[in-house]
Design an enzyme around this catalytic site. Structure first.
Site, mmCIF file in Angstrom:
data_model
loop_
_atom_site.group_PDB
_atom_site.id
_atom_site.type_symbol
_atom_site.label_atom_id
_atom_site.label_comp_id
_atom_site.label_asym_id
_atom_site.label_seq_id
_atom_site.Cartn_x
_atom_site.Cartn_y
_atom_site.Cartn_z
ATOM 1 C CE1 TYR A 215 -0.820 -1.878 -5.314
ATOM 2 C CE2 TYR A 215 -2.965 -1.764 -6.396
ATOM 3 C CZ TYR A 215 -2.121 -1.413 -5.349
ATOM 4 O OH TYR A 215 -2.584 -0.609 -4.347
ATOM 5 C CE LYS B 274 -1.817 -3.239 -2.054
ATOM 6 N NZ LYS B 274 -1.327 -2.994 -0.679
#
Length: 262
Positions: free
Chosen positions: A159, A163
């Site tokens: 994740y 990002k």
């Protein structure tokens, strides 16, 4: 509810608009006077958001699409321009989470799924819509990044990597498009409770990843002593998409209650 004389003059596209931050952004942009195209892999959620917008006097259409499928994305963008008109604003809100798993717990399938949705999916929409905006010489793109894309906390490695990539794409493409009339910015939400974690857990289990029963909030302190709200994120998106931000591009706006400085 704001209105405009010709809906086709102002059109916004929101991916991941079937729930959470995406739904809040879709309804906020409708309040701002846009006709809103809601894209989501969850057809039921997308239609529900469109119904909510329509129920308050706005205009919205729903489109089911896997944003990792470039061909499908281009087809949907064509449908949107046919149904609503030329696109003025794109908001990339679609994304999944890796449930804050430790690095050695992340399977290759989990890595691939998270990166494909969060990075490739965002890139697919930016190419398909950004090209049209550049041809017209105007438009605004707002990506939903994360505080985890600015400091390596608040998620697992997949994740966080995804990002950071969204932040990097935002800055790079902002520079490329700055002289062509298209602004590209991002917001970086902190701890914003949504159903993202529930839906992501189901997807990760299908991909073969192990998922804890109760995902934890971001680590560290939040100086404002509360989680954020999806509508607070939507307000930031609304500003960056608006004419009031006409001289702003290449910005990643934290919406985190002071988390990054806490």
């Amino acid at each position: 509810m704001s209105t405009v004389a010709n809906w086709a003059e102002r059109v916004a596209v929101v991916t991941g608009g079937g729930s959470g931050i995406g739904r809040a952004v879709a309804t906020r942009l409708a309040d701002d006077g846009y006709a809103v195209a809601v894209i989501d892999a969850n057809d039921v959620g997308a239609k529900r958001t469109a119904e909510i917008v329509s129920g308050t006097g706005g205009r919205s259409t729903a489109y089911a699409a896997d944003i990792t499928d470039e061909e499908r994305v281009r087809a949907v963008v064509g449908e949107i321009t046919s149904d609503l008109g030329e696109i003025d604003v794109l908001v990339n809100a679609a994304g999944i989470f890796d449930q804050n798993l430790d690095f050695d717990e992340l399977t290759s399938a989990t890595w691939e799924r998270v990166l494909r949705v969060n990075v490739l999916g965002t890139a697919n929409l930016m190419r398909a819509v950004g090209t049209l905006m550049v041809e017209r010489g105007r438009g605004a793109i707002v990506n939903i990044a994360s505080s985890a894309g600015l400091v390596p906390r608040g998620g697992g490695s997949a994740y966080i990597a995804s990002k950071y990539a969204v932040v990097g794409m935002t800055l790079k493409i902002a520079a490329e498009y700055a002289g062509r009339g298209v602004r590209v910015n991002a917001v970086a939400p902190g701890w914003i409770p949504t159903d993202l974690f529930t839906t992501s857990a189901a997807a990760l289990r299908r991909a073969g990843g192990s998922v804890p029963d109760h995902p934890s909030p971001v680590g560290g302190n939040i100086p404002m002593n509360r989680p954020g709200d999806v509508h607070e994120v939507a307000a930031g998106v609304s500003f960056l998409a608006s004419a009031a931000a006409g001289y702003i591009t290449g910005v990643v706006l934290p919406i985190d209650g002071g988390y990054l400085v806490g």
